[in-house]
Design an enzyme around this catalytic site. Structure first.
Site, PDB file in Angstrom:
ATOM      1  CB  CYS A   5      -0.404   2.434   4.149  1.00  0.00           C
ATOM      2  SG  CYS A   5      -2.006   1.993   3.503  1.00  0.00           S
ATOM      3  CG  ASP A   6       3.335   0.624   4.372  1.00  0.00           C
ATOM      4  OD1 ASP A   6       2.863   1.065   5.431  1.00  0.00           O
ATOM      5  OD2 ASP A   6       3.146  -0.526   3.961  1.00  0.00           O
ATOM      6  CB  CYS A  36      -0.922  -0.027   1.215  1.00  0.00           C
ATOM      7  SG  CYS A  36      -1.954   1.443   1.318  1.00  0.00           S
TER       8      CYS A  36
END
Ligand SMILES: Cc1cc2nc3c(=O)[nH]c(=O)nc-3n(C[C@H](O)[C@H](O)[C@H](O)COP(=O)(O)OP(=O)(O)OC[C@H]3O[C@@H](n4cnc5c(N)ncnc54)[C@H](O)[C@@H]3O)c2cc1C
Length: 512
Positions: free
Chosen positions: A343-344, A340
Protein backbone atom coordinates in the site's frame (compact mmCIF):
# COMPACT_ATOMS: atom_id res chain seq x y z
CA UNK A 1 -3.34 2.60 -26.28
CA UNK A 2 -4.17 2.70 -22.56
CA UNK A 3 -6.51 -0.29 -22.44
CA UNK A 4 -5.26 -3.54 -23.94
CA UNK A 5 -7.61 -5.83 -25.84
CA UNK A 6 -8.62 -7.87 -22.74
CA UNK A 7 -9.29 -4.77 -20.66
CA UNK A 8 -11.31 -3.24 -23.47
CA UNK A 9 -13.41 -6.36 -23.68
CA UNK A 10 -14.01 -6.46 -19.91
CA UNK A 11 -14.66 -2.72 -19.72
CA UNK A 12 -17.19 -2.93 -22.53
CA UNK A 13 -19.09 -5.65 -20.66
CA UNK A 14 -19.39 -3.28 -17.69
CA UNK A 15 -20.18 -0.20 -19.77
CA UNK A 16 -23.05 -2.07 -21.42
CA UNK A 17 -24.67 -1.95 -17.96
CA UNK A 18 -24.74 1.87 -17.96
CA UNK A 19 -28.27 3.16 -17.47
CA UNK A 20 -27.95 6.82 -18.52
CA UNK A 21 -25.51 9.25 -20.06
CA UNK A 22 -22.27 10.37 -18.38
CA UNK A 23 -20.06 13.34 -19.24
CA UNK A 24 -16.30 12.88 -18.85
CA UNK A 25 -14.76 16.29 -18.30
CA UNK A 26 -11.01 16.11 -18.75
CA UNK A 27 -8.63 18.77 -17.50
CA UNK A 28 -5.52 18.21 -19.57
CA UNK A 29 -2.23 20.00 -20.09
CA UNK A 30 0.76 19.29 -22.32
CA UNK A 31 2.32 16.69 -20.00
CA UNK A 32 2.53 12.97 -20.79
CA UNK A 33 0.01 11.99 -18.12
CA UNK A 34 -2.57 14.43 -19.49
CA UNK A 35 -2.12 12.86 -22.92
CA UNK A 36 -2.74 9.43 -21.44
CA UNK A 37 -5.86 10.69 -19.69
CA UNK A 38 -7.22 12.09 -22.94
CA UNK A 39 -6.41 8.81 -24.65
CA UNK A 40 -8.28 6.89 -21.94
CA UNK A 41 -11.31 9.18 -22.26
CA UNK A 42 -11.40 8.64 -26.04
CA UNK A 43 -11.03 4.88 -25.69
CA UNK A 44 -13.92 4.79 -23.22
CA UNK A 45 -16.07 6.95 -25.46
CA UNK A 46 -15.53 4.46 -28.26
CA UNK A 47 -16.73 1.66 -25.99
CA UNK A 48 -20.07 3.25 -25.07
CA UNK A 49 -22.36 5.71 -26.85
CA UNK A 50 -23.57 6.81 -23.40
CA UNK A 51 -20.21 8.42 -22.64
CA UNK A 52 -19.72 12.06 -23.70
CA UNK A 53 -16.51 13.98 -23.56
CA UNK A 54 -15.47 17.58 -22.99
CA UNK A 55 -12.25 19.36 -22.11
CA UNK A 56 -12.26 22.01 -19.37
CA UNK A 57 -9.86 23.25 -16.68
CA UNK A 58 -10.58 21.71 -13.27
CA UNK A 59 -8.87 22.32 -9.92
CA UNK A 60 -6.11 19.84 -10.78
CA UNK A 61 -4.47 18.89 -14.07
CA UNK A 62 -4.55 16.16 -15.18
CA UNK A 63 -7.90 15.14 -13.77
CA UNK A 64 -11.21 13.79 -14.96
CA UNK A 65 -14.68 14.50 -13.61
CA UNK A 66 -17.65 12.16 -14.06
CA UNK A 67 -21.05 13.84 -14.04
CA UNK A 68 -24.57 13.51 -15.35
CA UNK A 69 -25.44 15.75 -18.34
CA UNK A 70 -26.41 19.26 -17.22
CA UNK A 71 -24.92 18.78 -13.74
CA UNK A 72 -21.74 20.44 -12.49
CA UNK A 73 -21.37 18.13 -9.50
CA UNK A 74 -19.41 14.89 -9.99
CA UNK A 75 -16.67 12.65 -8.67
CA UNK A 76 -13.15 13.57 -9.75
CA UNK A 77 -10.10 11.39 -10.41
CA UNK A 78 -6.85 13.40 -10.33
CA UNK A 79 -4.12 11.39 -12.01
CA UNK A 80 -4.78 8.38 -14.19
CA UNK A 81 -7.29 6.05 -12.47
CA UNK A 82 -5.52 2.83 -13.40
CA UNK A 83 -4.06 0.00 -11.28
CA UNK A 84 -6.13 -0.71 -8.18
CA UNK A 85 -8.27 2.35 -8.88
CA UNK A 86 -9.52 1.25 -12.28
CA UNK A 87 -12.37 -0.66 -10.63
CA UNK A 88 -13.26 2.48 -8.60
CA UNK A 89 -13.37 4.45 -11.83
CA UNK A 90 -15.59 1.95 -13.68
CA UNK A 91 -17.89 1.67 -10.65
CA UNK A 92 -18.16 5.47 -10.48
CA UNK A 93 -19.05 5.54 -14.20
CA UNK A 94 -21.82 2.98 -13.67
CA UNK A 95 -23.18 4.71 -10.57
CA UNK A 96 -23.06 8.15 -12.21
CA UNK A 97 -25.05 6.62 -15.09
CA UNK A 98 -27.79 5.74 -12.62
CA UNK A 99 -26.99 2.18 -11.54
CA UNK A 100 -27.87 1.94 -7.87
CA UNK A 101 -24.94 1.34 -5.50
CA UNK A 102 -24.80 -2.01 -3.69
CA UNK A 103 -25.35 -0.69 -0.21
CA UNK A 104 -28.03 -1.31 2.37
CA UNK A 105 -31.00 1.12 2.34
CA UNK A 106 -30.36 2.29 5.93
CA UNK A 107 -26.85 3.41 4.89
CA UNK A 108 -28.24 5.34 1.90
CA UNK A 109 -30.67 7.03 4.27
CA UNK A 110 -27.85 8.06 6.61
CA UNK A 111 -25.85 9.48 3.69
CA UNK A 112 -28.86 11.49 2.53
CA UNK A 113 -29.27 12.92 6.00
CA UNK A 114 -25.77 14.49 6.01
CA UNK A 115 -26.10 18.25 6.25
CA UNK A 116 -23.40 20.84 5.62
CA UNK A 117 -20.67 20.79 3.01
CA UNK A 118 -18.18 17.95 2.80
CA UNK A 119 -15.25 18.36 0.41
CA UNK A 120 -13.31 15.08 0.56
CA UNK A 121 -9.91 14.50 -1.05
CA UNK A 122 -8.31 11.06 -0.89
CA UNK A 123 -4.62 10.54 -1.62
CA UNK A 124 -3.93 7.04 -2.94
CA UNK A 125 -1.25 5.00 -4.61
CA UNK A 126 -2.33 2.97 -7.61
CA UNK A 127 -0.83 -0.18 -6.05
CA UNK A 128 -2.67 0.25 -2.73
CA UNK A 129 -5.21 -2.49 -2.05
CA UNK A 130 -6.76 -0.63 0.86
CA UNK A 131 -7.47 2.50 -1.14
CA UNK A 132 -10.30 1.46 -3.49
CA UNK A 133 -12.65 0.70 -0.57
CA UNK A 134 -12.29 4.25 0.74
CA UNK A 135 -12.41 5.85 -2.72
CA UNK A 136 -15.51 3.84 -3.63
CA UNK A 137 -17.25 4.66 -0.34
CA UNK A 138 -16.66 8.41 -0.75
CA UNK A 139 -17.59 8.36 -4.45
CA UNK A 140 -20.83 6.65 -3.53
CA UNK A 141 -21.54 9.21 -0.82
CA UNK A 142 -20.91 11.99 -3.30
CA UNK A 143 -23.31 10.46 -5.83
CA UNK A 144 -26.04 9.97 -3.21
CA UNK A 145 -25.73 13.38 -1.55
CA UNK A 146 -24.74 16.44 -3.64
CA UNK A 147 -23.48 18.19 -0.48
CA UNK A 148 -20.59 15.68 -0.54
CA UNK A 149 -17.84 16.04 -3.13
CA UNK A 150 -14.92 13.70 -3.61
CA UNK A 151 -11.62 13.74 -5.49
CA UNK A 152 -9.26 10.77 -5.69
CA UNK A 153 -5.67 11.98 -6.03
CA UNK A 154 -2.87 9.69 -7.19
CA UNK A 155 0.03 10.68 -4.91
CA UNK A 156 2.62 9.74 -7.55
CA UNK A 157 1.09 12.24 -10.01
CA UNK A 158 0.83 15.06 -7.42
CA UNK A 159 4.09 14.63 -5.50
CA UNK A 160 4.40 18.26 -4.40
CA UNK A 161 0.92 18.20 -2.86
CA UNK A 162 1.73 14.95 -1.08
CA UNK A 163 4.97 16.41 0.31
CA UNK A 164 3.28 19.66 1.37
CA UNK A 165 0.50 17.83 3.17
CA UNK A 166 2.92 15.32 4.76
CA UNK A 167 1.06 12.29 3.39
CA UNK A 168 3.15 9.19 4.21
CA UNK A 169 0.52 6.47 4.20
CA UNK A 170 -2.40 5.83 1.92
CA UNK A 171 -5.29 6.12 1.74
CA UNK A 172 -5.13 9.54 3.42
CA UNK A 173 -8.47 11.35 3.45
CA UNK A 174 -8.74 15.12 3.91
CA UNK A 175 -12.07 16.78 4.69
CA UNK A 176 -12.41 20.46 3.81
CA UNK A 177 -8.60 20.68 3.71
CA UNK A 178 -7.97 19.05 7.11
CA UNK A 179 -6.67 15.51 7.73
CA UNK A 180 -9.76 13.36 8.37
CA UNK A 181 -8.62 9.74 8.40
CA UNK A 182 -5.96 7.36 7.19
CA UNK A 183 -6.01 3.67 6.29
CA UNK A 184 -8.71 1.33 5.11
CA UNK A 185 -12.05 2.58 6.36
CA UNK A 186 -15.60 1.45 5.73
CA UNK A 187 -18.52 3.65 4.76
CA UNK A 188 -20.04 2.92 8.18
CA UNK A 189 -16.91 4.21 9.93
CA UNK A 190 -16.89 7.35 7.78
CA UNK A 191 -20.52 8.03 8.67
CA UNK A 192 -19.86 7.43 12.36
CA UNK A 193 -16.91 9.86 12.20
CA UNK A 194 -19.20 12.45 10.63
CA UNK A 195 -21.62 12.01 13.52
CA UNK A 196 -24.20 9.98 11.56
CA UNK A 197 -24.72 7.19 14.10
CA UNK A 198 -26.30 3.89 13.03
CA UNK A 199 -29.51 2.58 14.47
CA UNK A 200 -28.53 -1.01 15.28
CA UNK A 201 -32.07 -2.24 15.98
CA UNK A 202 -32.47 -3.94 12.57
CA UNK A 203 -29.58 -6.28 13.49
CA UNK A 204 -31.10 -7.26 16.82
CA UNK A 205 -34.29 -8.20 14.96
CA UNK A 206 -32.57 -10.85 12.82
CA UNK A 207 -34.01 -13.81 14.76
CA UNK A 208 -32.28 -17.02 15.81
CA UNK A 209 -29.42 -18.33 13.66
CA UNK A 210 -28.41 -22.00 13.53
CA UNK A 211 -24.81 -21.05 12.77
CA UNK A 212 -23.37 -17.58 13.21
CA UNK A 213 -19.86 -17.12 11.85
CA UNK A 214 -17.79 -14.25 13.25
CA UNK A 215 -15.23 -13.16 10.64
CA UNK A 216 -15.24 -12.99 6.86
CA UNK A 217 -11.73 -14.16 5.97
CA UNK A 218 -10.98 -17.49 4.26
CA UNK A 219 -11.93 -19.52 7.34
CA UNK A 220 -15.19 -17.64 7.95
CA UNK A 221 -16.16 -17.80 4.26
CA UNK A 222 -15.48 -21.51 4.13
CA UNK A 223 -17.42 -22.15 7.37
CA UNK A 224 -20.40 -20.14 6.06
CA UNK A 225 -20.53 -22.05 2.76
CA UNK A 226 -20.30 -25.45 4.46
CA UNK A 227 -23.02 -24.49 6.96
CA UNK A 228 -25.35 -22.99 4.34
CA UNK A 229 -25.03 -26.10 2.18
CA UNK A 230 -26.66 -28.03 5.06
CA UNK A 231 -29.77 -25.87 4.61
CA UNK A 232 -29.54 -24.28 8.05
CA UNK A 233 -29.95 -20.61 8.91
CA UNK A 234 -26.47 -19.15 8.55
CA UNK A 235 -25.15 -15.67 9.21
CA UNK A 236 -21.72 -14.05 8.91
CA UNK A 237 -20.85 -10.96 10.88
CA UNK A 238 -17.54 -9.41 9.85
CA UNK A 239 -15.60 -6.26 10.26
CA UNK A 240 -13.96 -6.51 6.82
CA UNK A 241 -14.86 -9.22 4.35
CA UNK A 242 -11.80 -10.99 2.95
CA UNK A 243 -9.62 -10.54 6.05
CA UNK A 244 -5.86 -10.59 5.60
CA UNK A 245 -6.25 -11.74 2.01
CA UNK A 246 -7.20 -8.13 1.23
CA UNK A 247 -3.66 -7.08 2.28
CA UNK A 248 -1.88 -9.73 0.21
CA UNK A 249 -0.44 -9.13 -3.21
CA UNK A 250 0.48 -12.35 -4.96
CA UNK A 251 -0.78 -15.72 -3.78
CA UNK A 252 0.93 -18.69 -5.39
CA UNK A 253 0.15 -21.48 -2.94
CA UNK A 254 -3.62 -21.64 -3.02
CA UNK A 255 -3.74 -25.09 -4.54
CA UNK A 256 -5.39 -25.37 -7.97
CA UNK A 257 -4.92 -21.63 -8.61
CA UNK A 258 -1.33 -21.14 -9.87
CA UNK A 259 -1.25 -17.44 -9.11
CA UNK A 260 -3.75 -14.82 -8.01
CA UNK A 261 -3.94 -11.53 -6.12
CA UNK A 262 -5.37 -11.06 -2.64
CA UNK A 263 -8.20 -8.61 -3.43
CA UNK A 264 -9.23 -10.81 -6.37
CA UNK A 265 -9.43 -13.86 -4.12
CA UNK A 266 -11.29 -11.85 -1.47
CA UNK A 267 -13.90 -10.81 -4.06
CA UNK A 268 -14.27 -14.42 -5.17
CA UNK A 269 -14.71 -15.54 -1.56
CA UNK A 270 -17.53 -13.05 -1.09
CA UNK A 271 -19.16 -13.99 -4.39
CA UNK A 272 -19.05 -17.67 -3.41
CA UNK A 273 -20.63 -16.99 -0.01
CA UNK A 274 -23.31 -14.78 -1.60
CA UNK A 275 -24.24 -17.67 -3.92
CA UNK A 276 -25.82 -19.30 -0.84
CA UNK A 277 -28.49 -18.15 1.54
CA UNK A 278 -26.11 -16.55 3.98
CA UNK A 279 -27.00 -13.37 5.85
CA UNK A 280 -23.81 -11.29 5.51
CA UNK A 281 -23.65 -8.55 8.13
CA UNK A 282 -20.69 -6.27 7.41
CA UNK A 283 -18.97 -4.14 8.40
CA UNK A 284 -19.72 -4.75 12.06
CA UNK A 285 -17.32 -5.54 14.89
CA UNK A 286 -18.19 -8.05 17.56
CA UNK A 287 -17.66 -6.86 21.12
CA UNK A 288 -18.41 -9.95 23.23
CA UNK A 289 -20.04 -13.35 23.40
CA UNK A 290 -21.97 -15.14 26.18
CA UNK A 291 -23.66 -18.51 26.44
CA UNK A 292 -27.01 -18.75 28.21
CA UNK A 293 -26.87 -22.09 30.02
CA UNK A 294 -30.66 -22.67 30.33
CA UNK A 295 -31.50 -21.88 26.70
CA UNK A 296 -28.25 -23.33 25.37
CA UNK A 297 -28.04 -20.28 23.08
CA UNK A 298 -25.13 -17.96 22.35
CA UNK A 299 -25.58 -14.19 22.41
CA UNK A 300 -23.15 -12.12 20.36
CA UNK A 301 -23.02 -8.41 21.13
CA UNK A 302 -21.70 -6.03 18.50
CA UNK A 303 -19.77 -2.83 19.17
CA UNK A 304 -22.78 -0.82 17.95
CA UNK A 305 -24.90 -2.32 20.76
CA UNK A 306 -26.93 -4.80 18.67
CA UNK A 307 -27.21 -8.41 19.85
CA UNK A 308 -27.37 -11.47 17.60
CA UNK A 309 -28.60 -14.87 18.83
CA UNK A 310 -27.48 -18.26 17.56
CA UNK A 311 -27.57 -21.97 18.44
CA UNK A 312 -23.90 -22.29 17.45
CA UNK A 313 -21.09 -19.82 16.77
CA UNK A 314 -17.92 -20.24 14.72
CA UNK A 315 -15.22 -17.75 15.68
CA UNK A 316 -13.01 -16.94 12.66
CA UNK A 317 -11.62 -13.54 13.62
CA UNK A 318 -8.10 -14.19 12.28
CA UNK A 319 -5.10 -12.06 13.15
CA UNK A 320 -3.60 -8.58 12.65
CA UNK A 321 -0.14 -6.99 12.33
CA UNK A 322 1.97 -7.12 15.49
CA UNK A 323 3.39 -3.77 16.58
CA UNK A 324 7.03 -3.24 17.52
CA UNK A 325 6.32 -1.40 20.77
CA UNK A 326 9.38 0.87 20.68
CA UNK A 327 9.45 4.63 21.33
CA UNK A 328 8.47 6.57 18.21
CA UNK A 329 6.39 3.82 16.61
CA UNK A 330 3.01 5.20 17.67
CA UNK A 331 4.12 8.83 17.22
CA UNK A 332 5.21 8.29 13.60
CA UNK A 333 2.43 5.92 12.52
CA UNK A 334 1.43 7.07 9.00
CA UNK A 335 4.30 9.58 9.15
CA UNK A 336 6.90 7.09 8.04
CA UNK A 337 5.99 4.06 10.15
CA UNK A 338 3.98 1.68 7.96
CA UNK A 339 2.74 -1.89 8.03
CA UNK A 340 1.68 -2.54 4.42
CA UNK A 341 4.48 -2.39 1.87
CA UNK A 342 2.14 -2.94 -1.09
CA UNK A 343 0.00 0.00 0.00
CA UNK A 344 2.49 2.60 1.19
CA UNK A 345 5.63 1.51 -0.69
CA UNK A 346 5.11 3.91 -3.66
CA UNK A 347 5.22 6.91 -1.28
CA UNK A 348 8.83 5.98 -0.52
CA UNK A 349 10.01 5.86 -4.13
CA UNK A 350 13.66 6.91 -4.29
CA UNK A 351 13.93 7.08 -0.48
CA UNK A 352 15.74 4.99 2.14
CA UNK A 353 13.60 2.58 4.12
CA UNK A 354 13.99 -0.11 6.74
CA UNK A 355 12.01 -3.33 7.07
CA UNK A 356 11.83 -4.75 10.58
CA UNK A 357 11.46 -8.52 10.47
CA UNK A 358 13.13 -11.25 8.45
CA UNK A 359 10.23 -13.70 8.20
CA UNK A 360 8.21 -14.33 5.04
CA UNK A 361 6.21 -11.10 5.20
CA UNK A 362 9.33 -9.01 5.99
CA UNK A 363 11.33 -10.43 3.10
CA UNK A 364 8.35 -10.16 0.73
CA UNK A 365 8.04 -6.51 1.74
CA UNK A 366 11.79 -5.92 1.25
CA UNK A 367 11.70 -7.41 -2.27
CA UNK A 368 8.66 -5.30 -3.09
CA UNK A 369 10.27 -2.11 -1.73
CA UNK A 370 13.63 -2.77 -3.41
CA UNK A 371 11.96 -2.00 -6.74
CA UNK A 372 10.90 1.45 -5.52
CA UNK A 373 13.15 2.69 -2.74
CA UNK A 374 16.72 3.92 -3.10
CA UNK A 375 17.89 1.54 -0.40
CA UNK A 376 16.26 -1.06 1.84
CA UNK A 377 17.74 -2.26 5.13
CA UNK A 378 16.26 -5.40 6.67
CA UNK A 379 16.65 -5.71 10.44
CA UNK A 380 16.14 -9.17 11.95
CA UNK A 381 16.30 -9.80 15.69
CA UNK A 382 17.52 -13.41 15.37
CA UNK A 383 20.97 -14.43 14.07
CA UNK A 384 19.45 -15.49 10.73
CA UNK A 385 16.50 -14.74 8.48
CA UNK A 386 13.45 -16.95 8.97
CA UNK A 387 11.87 -16.51 5.54
CA UNK A 388 11.51 -19.39 3.07
CA UNK A 389 14.67 -20.10 1.07
CA UNK A 390 13.00 -19.13 -2.21
CA UNK A 391 12.28 -15.64 -0.82
CA UNK A 392 15.80 -15.27 0.59
CA UNK A 393 17.19 -16.18 -2.82
CA UNK A 394 15.02 -13.55 -4.50
CA UNK A 395 16.14 -10.98 -1.92
CA UNK A 396 19.82 -11.79 -2.54
CA UNK A 397 19.35 -10.77 -6.18
CA UNK A 398 18.42 -7.19 -5.19
CA UNK A 399 21.41 -4.84 -5.41
CA UNK A 400 19.98 -2.14 -3.09
CA UNK A 401 19.23 -4.25 -0.01
CA UNK A 402 21.33 -4.67 3.15
CA UNK A 403 20.42 -7.34 5.69
CA UNK A 404 21.33 -6.84 9.36
CA UNK A 405 20.77 -9.88 11.57
CA UNK A 406 20.97 -10.24 15.35
CA UNK A 407 19.90 -6.63 15.86
CA UNK A 408 17.22 -5.18 18.13
CA UNK A 409 15.35 -2.06 17.06
CA UNK A 410 15.38 0.41 19.96
CA UNK A 411 13.50 3.49 18.76
CA UNK A 412 12.28 5.47 15.78
CA UNK A 413 13.15 9.17 15.61
CA UNK A 414 12.26 12.27 13.65
CA UNK A 415 10.60 15.67 13.88
CA UNK A 416 7.33 15.76 11.98
CA UNK A 417 8.16 12.51 10.13
CA UNK A 418 10.57 9.58 10.43
CA UNK A 419 14.22 10.48 9.95
CA UNK A 420 16.09 7.61 11.58
CA UNK A 421 15.94 4.48 13.65
CA UNK A 422 18.24 3.28 16.39
CA UNK A 423 19.20 -0.37 16.80
CA UNK A 424 21.49 -2.45 18.97
CA UNK A 425 23.87 -5.10 17.65
CA UNK A 426 22.97 -7.82 20.13
CA UNK A 427 26.33 -9.63 20.28
CA UNK A 428 28.39 -6.50 21.09
CA UNK A 429 25.58 -4.32 22.51
CA UNK A 430 26.75 -1.53 20.20
CA UNK A 431 24.09 1.11 19.53
CA UNK A 432 23.83 2.35 15.94
CA UNK A 433 21.69 4.84 14.06
CA UNK A 434 20.30 4.38 10.57
CA UNK A 435 18.99 7.33 8.57
CA UNK A 436 15.73 6.28 6.94
CA UNK A 437 12.56 7.95 5.66
CA UNK A 438 10.33 4.99 6.32
CA UNK A 439 10.10 1.99 8.64
CA UNK A 440 7.99 -1.00 7.59
CA UNK A 441 7.14 -3.20 10.57
CA UNK A 442 6.73 -6.86 9.59
CA UNK A 443 7.13 -8.87 12.77
CA UNK A 444 4.22 -11.23 12.53
CA UNK A 445 0.65 -11.29 13.64
CA UNK A 446 -1.42 -11.48 16.80
CA UNK A 447 -4.79 -13.23 17.02
CA UNK A 448 -7.92 -11.06 17.19
CA UNK A 449 -9.20 -12.70 20.35
CA UNK A 450 -8.92 -10.09 23.14
CA UNK A 451 -12.69 -9.64 23.06
CA UNK A 452 -13.07 -13.26 24.27
CA UNK A 453 -11.45 -12.57 27.66
CA UNK A 454 -13.10 -14.84 30.27
CA UNK A 455 -15.18 -16.85 27.78
CA UNK A 456 -13.35 -19.46 25.68
CA UNK A 457 -10.01 -20.94 26.65
CA UNK A 458 -6.95 -19.46 24.91
CA UNK A 459 -3.23 -20.28 25.04
CA UNK A 460 -0.43 -17.90 26.11
CA UNK A 461 -0.27 -16.42 22.60
CA UNK A 462 -3.96 -15.55 22.79
CA UNK A 463 -4.92 -18.27 20.29
CA UNK A 464 -8.23 -20.05 20.88
CA UNK A 465 -7.60 -23.66 21.88
CA UNK A 466 -9.54 -26.01 19.59
CA UNK A 467 -9.65 -29.77 19.17
CA UNK A 468 -9.53 -31.64 15.85
CA UNK A 469 -13.19 -30.69 15.24
CA UNK A 470 -12.69 -27.00 15.90
CA UNK A 471 -14.52 -27.26 19.26
CA UNK A 472 -13.62 -24.66 21.89
CA UNK A 473 -14.04 -24.93 25.67
CA UNK A 474 -17.59 -23.50 25.38
CA UNK A 475 -20.36 -25.88 24.17
CA UNK A 476 -21.77 -24.78 20.81
CA UNK A 477 -18.84 -22.45 20.14
CA UNK A 478 -16.32 -23.50 17.48
CA UNK A 479 -13.31 -21.68 16.04
CA UNK A 480 -11.23 -21.81 12.87
CA UNK A 481 -8.28 -20.24 11.11
CA UNK A 482 -5.59 -17.86 12.31
CA UNK A 483 -7.32 -17.01 15.59
CA UNK A 484 -6.84 -20.62 16.78
CA UNK A 485 -3.92 -22.77 17.85
CA UNK A 486 -3.84 -24.71 14.54
CA UNK A 487 -0.13 -25.02 13.74
CA UNK A 488 0.18 -23.41 10.29
CA UNK A 489 -1.52 -20.16 9.34
CA UNK A 490 -2.30 -20.21 5.64
CA UNK A 491 -5.29 -19.59 3.37
CA UNK A 492 -5.73 -23.24 2.55
CA UNK A 493 -5.36 -24.43 6.14
CA UNK A 494 -7.77 -21.80 7.42
CA UNK A 495 -10.34 -22.74 4.79
CA UNK A 496 -9.94 -26.40 5.80
CA UNK A 497 -10.44 -25.59 9.46
CA UNK A 498 -13.49 -23.43 8.62
CA UNK A 499 -15.07 -26.38 6.80
CA UNK A 500 -14.28 -28.69 9.73
CA UNK A 501 -15.80 -26.26 12.25
CA UNK A 502 -19.00 -25.91 10.19
CA UNK A 503 -19.42 -29.66 9.84
CA UNK A 504 -18.79 -30.06 13.58
CA UNK A 505 -21.35 -27.32 14.34
CA UNK A 506 -23.90 -29.14 12.17
CA UNK A 507 -23.12 -32.38 13.98
CA UNK A 508 -23.63 -30.57 17.32
CA UNK A 509 -26.99 -29.17 16.13
CA UNK A 510 -28.42 -32.52 15.06
CA UNK A 511 -27.48 -34.02 18.44
CA UNK A 512 -29.24 -31.30 20.43
C1 LIG B 1 0.80 -9.87 3.88
C2 LIG B 1 0.28 -11.29 3.99
C3 LIG B 1 0.56 -12.20 2.98
C4 LIG B 1 0.06 -13.50 3.06
N1 LIG B 1 0.34 -14.36 2.03
C5 LIG B 1 -0.21 -15.60 2.04
C6 LIG B 1 -0.02 -16.49 0.94
O1 LIG B 1 0.62 -16.14 -0.06
N2 LIG B 1 -0.57 -17.73 1.01
C7 LIG B 1 -1.30 -18.16 2.10
O2 LIG B 1 -1.79 -19.28 2.08
N3 LIG B 1 -1.48 -17.34 3.16
C8 LIG B 1 -0.97 -16.08 3.16
N4 LIG B 1 -1.16 -15.25 4.24
C9 LIG B 1 -1.89 -15.77 5.42
C10 LIG B 1 -3.40 -15.82 5.17
O3 LIG B 1 -3.83 -14.59 4.64
C11 LIG B 1 -4.12 -16.12 6.47
O4 LIG B 1 -3.65 -17.35 6.98
C12 LIG B 1 -5.62 -16.23 6.28
O5 LIG B 1 -6.15 -15.03 5.74
C13 LIG B 1 -6.32 -16.51 7.61
O6 LIG B 1 -7.70 -16.52 7.39
P1 LIG B 1 -8.72 -16.29 8.60
O7 LIG B 1 -10.08 -16.34 7.98
O8 LIG B 1 -8.44 -17.22 9.69
O9 LIG B 1 -8.41 -14.83 9.18
P2 LIG B 1 -8.36 -13.39 8.52
O10 LIG B 1 -7.99 -13.48 7.10
O11 LIG B 1 -7.49 -12.60 9.44
O12 LIG B 1 -9.86 -12.87 8.63
C14 LIG B 1 -10.42 -12.50 9.87
C15 LIG B 1 -11.80 -11.94 9.67
O13 LIG B 1 -12.37 -11.63 10.95
C16 LIG B 1 -12.85 -10.30 10.99
N5 LIG B 1 -12.79 -9.81 12.38
C17 LIG B 1 -11.73 -9.71 13.21
N6 LIG B 1 -12.10 -9.28 14.42
C18 LIG B 1 -13.44 -9.09 14.36
C19 LIG B 1 -14.43 -8.66 15.29
N7 LIG B 1 -14.14 -8.35 16.54
N8 LIG B 1 -15.71 -8.58 14.86
C20 LIG B 1 -16.06 -8.91 13.59
N9 LIG B 1 -15.17 -9.34 12.68
C21 LIG B 1 -13.88 -9.43 13.06
C22 LIG B 1 -11.94 -9.57 10.02
O14 LIG B 1 -12.52 -8.36 9.58
C23 LIG B 1 -11.87 -10.64 8.91
O15 LIG B 1 -13.05 -10.60 8.14
C24 LIG B 1 -0.70 -13.93 4.19
C25 LIG B 1 -0.97 -13.02 5.21
C26 LIG B 1 -0.50 -11.70 5.11
C27 LIG B 1 -0.83 -10.72 6.20
Amino acid sequence: MILDQDMKQQTKTYLDLMEGEVVLTVSAGEDALSKKMLELAHELRELSPKIHFEEKKLARTPSMQLSRPGETHGVVFAGLPMGQEYSSFILALLQTSGRPPKVEPHIIERIKQLEGTYRFETYVSLSCHNCPDVVQALNMMSLINPRVSHTMIDGAAFKEEVEAKGVMAVPAVFLNGEMFLSGRTTIEEILEKLGQKADPSFLSEKGLFDVLVIGGGPSGASAAIYAARKGIKTGVVADRFGGQVQDTLTIENFISVKSTEGPKLAAMLEEHVRAYEVDIMAPYRVHSLTRQEEEGLIYVTLENGATLKSKTVIIATGARWRELGVPGEAQFKNKGVAYCAHCDGPLFTGKDVAVIGGGNSGIEAAIDLAGLARHVTVLEFLPELKADTILQERLAKQSNVTVLTNVATQSIEGEDRVQSLTYMERDTETIKKLNVDGVFVQIGLIPNTEWLEGTVERNRFGEIIVDAYGKTSLPGVFAAGDCTNIPYKQIITSMGSGATAALAAFDYLIRQ
